[in-house]
Design a protein around this motif. Structure first.
Motif, PDB file in Angstrom:
ATOM      1  N   VAL A  43       1.124  -1.056  -0.124  1.00 17.58           N
ATOM      2  CA  VAL A  43      -0.143  -0.081   0.327  1.00 17.58           C
ATOM      3  C   VAL A  43       0.703   0.793   0.163  1.00 17.58           C
ATOM      4  O   VAL A  43       0.867   2.347  -0.837  1.00 17.58           O
ATOM      5  CB  VAL A  43      -0.790  -0.131   1.540  1.00 17.58           C
ATOM      6  CG1 VAL A  43      -1.692   1.273   1.525  1.00 17.58           C
ATOM      7  CG2 VAL A  43      -2.166  -1.782   0.875  1.00 17.58           C
ATOM      8  N   ARG A  44       1.652   1.435   1.048  1.00 15.99           N
ATOM      9  CA  ARG A  44       2.794   2.045   0.852  1.00 15.99           C
ATOM     10  C   ARG A  44       3.217   2.481  -0.374  1.00 15.99           C
ATOM     11  O   ARG A  44       3.496   3.055  -1.075  1.00 15.99           O
ATOM     12  CB  ARG A  44       3.550   2.155   1.810  1.00 15.99           C
ATOM     13  CG  ARG A  44       4.027   2.365   2.988  1.00 15.99           C
ATOM     14  CD  ARG A  44       5.056   2.377   4.299  1.00 15.99           C
ATOM     15  NE  ARG A  44       5.569   3.412   3.269  1.00 15.99           N
ATOM     16  CZ  ARG A  44       6.793   4.112   4.782  1.00 15.99           C
ATOM     17  NH1 ARG A  44       6.481   4.285   5.577  1.00 15.99           N
ATOM     18  NH2 ARG A  44       7.192   5.248   4.113  1.00 15.99           N
ATOM     19  N   ARG A 104       2.006   2.439  -3.575  1.00 20.81           N
ATOM     20  CA  ARG A 104       0.841   2.063  -4.241  1.00 20.81           C
ATOM     21  C   ARG A 104       0.804   3.798  -3.740  1.00 20.81           C
ATOM     22  O   ARG A 104       0.893   4.432  -5.433  1.00 20.81           O
ATOM     23  CB  ARG A 104      -0.029   1.583  -3.897  1.00 20.81           C
ATOM     24  CG  ARG A 104      -1.351   1.702  -4.680  1.00 20.81           C
ATOM     25  CD  ARG A 104      -2.946   0.891  -4.249  1.00 20.81           C
ATOM     26  NE  ARG A 104      -2.182  -0.313  -4.656  1.00 20.81           N
ATOM     27  CZ  ARG A 104      -2.516  -1.435  -3.539  1.00 20.81           C
ATOM     28  NH1 ARG A 104      -4.116  -1.568  -2.006  1.00 20.81           N
ATOM     29  NH2 ARG A 104      -2.677  -2.449  -3.475  1.00 20.81           N
ATOM     30  N   TYR A 105       0.509   4.387  -2.891  1.00 22.01           N
ATOM     31  CA  TYR A 105       0.826   5.711  -2.903  1.00 22.01           C
ATOM     32  C   TYR A 105       1.964   6.823  -2.730  1.00 22.01           C
ATOM     33  O   TYR A 105       1.900   7.456  -3.466  1.00 22.01           O
ATOM     34  CB  TYR A 105       0.524   5.947  -1.695  1.00 22.01           C
ATOM     35  CG  TYR A 105      -0.988   5.878  -0.674  1.00 22.01           C
ATOM     36  CD1 TYR A 105      -1.227   5.490  -1.926  1.00 22.01           C
ATOM     37  CD2 TYR A 105      -1.087   4.751   1.061  1.00 22.01           C
ATOM     38  CE1 TYR A 105      -3.359   4.666  -1.017  1.00 22.01           C
ATOM     39  CE2 TYR A 105      -2.510   4.992   1.156  1.00 22.01           C
ATOM     40  CZ  TYR A 105      -3.286   4.426   0.747  1.00 22.01           C
ATOM     41  OH  TYR A 105      -4.775   4.835   1.252  1.00 22.01           O
ATOM     42  N   TRP A 158       1.362   6.849  -7.029  1.00 22.09           N
ATOM     43  CA  TRP A 158       0.042   8.012  -7.005  1.00 22.09           C
ATOM     44  C   TRP A 158       0.942   9.259  -6.561  1.00 22.09           C
ATOM     45  O   TRP A 158       0.547  10.184  -7.644  1.00 22.09           O
ATOM     46  CB  TRP A 158      -0.898   7.772  -6.553  1.00 22.09           C
ATOM     47  CG  TRP A 158      -1.474   6.509  -6.145  1.00 22.09           C
ATOM     48  CD1 TRP A 158      -1.390   5.999  -7.280  1.00 22.09           C
ATOM     49  CD2 TRP A 158      -3.053   6.107  -5.163  1.00 22.09           C
ATOM     50  NE1 TRP A 158      -2.607   5.257  -7.656  1.00 22.09           N
ATOM     51  CE2 TRP A 158      -3.493   5.138  -5.727  1.00 22.09           C
ATOM     52  CE3 TRP A 158      -3.350   6.425  -3.989  1.00 22.09           C
ATOM     53  CZ2 TRP A 158      -4.551   4.316  -5.695  1.00 22.09           C
ATOM     54  CZ3 TRP A 158      -4.800   5.402  -4.142  1.00 22.09           C
ATOM     55  CH2 TRP A 158      -5.620   4.825  -4.552  1.00 22.09           C
ATOM     56  N   ASP A 159       1.907   9.272  -5.701  1.00 20.64           N
ATOM     57  CA  ASP A 159       2.382  10.661  -5.813  1.00 20.64           C
ATOM     58  C   ASP A 159       3.359  11.282  -6.528  1.00 20.64           C
ATOM     59  O   ASP A 159       3.031  12.296  -7.409  1.00 20.64           O
ATOM     60  CB  ASP A 159       2.979  10.632  -4.582  1.00 20.64           C
ATOM     61  CG  ASP A 159       1.934  10.743  -3.165  1.00 20.64           C
ATOM     62  OD1 ASP A 159       0.711  11.258  -3.252  1.00 20.64           O
ATOM     63  OD2 ASP A 159       2.616  10.241  -2.226  1.00 20.64           O
TER      64      ASP A 159
END
Length: 201
Positions: free
Chosen positions: A176-177, A179-180, A183-184
């Motif tokens: 998840v980290r 993935r974020y 996105w950033d």
């Protein structure tokens, strides 16, 4: 089941990300480990504990002897004593001065606790001793050893399942980290012009 559904759902999905597929694989592997590795680890630990405890029980039963002690006099006072092999507190124990003969024939005497309600001089009761007549605890019996071994196996299986679940959660957290972070990066590439009319045309 959710792991299998997740893998099937993401198999040919056009919006699938690599982290989605990785998360589904992690869930499937964790499920298999909990279903297979945890019971196997529990069985192995239980079997090892059973062997060790049964061997210890046989040694204790061989080395500890039940002798008959005789009350010399009542020392007064009573106190409840909990037996670790029973679930409830037994009757209050009375303090007496007693004498007994050890398995090796030596005469012994001393203060001890007895579960006689009102001991009198000459009363007899059972007492566990070592081969030299020294007072010792009751030997471990086979049923109690088996119970402890089963509990050890269950504890090991639960611990293994907990470790697997902890590993799965850690892996998902890292995915998840990641993935974020992607996105950033995508938002940074879009730049300050994102959303303005005519951008990119």
């Amino acid at each position: 089941m959710r792991a299998l559904t997740g893998l099937w759902r993401w198999r040919h999905n056009p919006v699938r990300r690599r982290t989605d597929l990785a998360e589904a694989w992690v869930a499937l592997v964790a499920l298999l480990l909990v279903a297979v590795a945890a019971p196997v680890a529990g069985c192995l630990a239980g079997a090892a504990a059973q062997d060790s405890l049964q061997r210890s029980a046989r040694q204790q039963q061989h080395a500890r002897h039940l002798v008959t002690a005789t009350v010399v006099r009542n020392l007064g006072g009573a106190m409840p004593e909990s037996d670790p092999d029973t679930s409830a507190t037994r009757e209050p124990h009375s303090r007496v001065l007693a004498s007994w003969t050890g398995p090796d024939g030596t005469a012994q005497h001393g203060p001890l606790l007895t579960d006689l309600r009102s001991p009198h001089r000459g009363d007899r009761f059972g007492l566990w001793t070592d081969p030299h007549g020294r007072i010792t605890a009751r030997p471990l019996d086979s049923a109690t050893a088996t119970t402890h071994a089963v509990l050890a196996g269950l504890g090991t299986a639960l611990l293994t399942a907990g470790l697997v679940e902890g590993g799965r959660r850690l892996a998902v957290w890292r995915l998840v980290r990641r993935r974020y972070a992607r996105w950033d990066q995508a938002w940074d590439r879009a730049g300050p012009d994102w959303g303005k009319a005519g951008t990119g045309s």
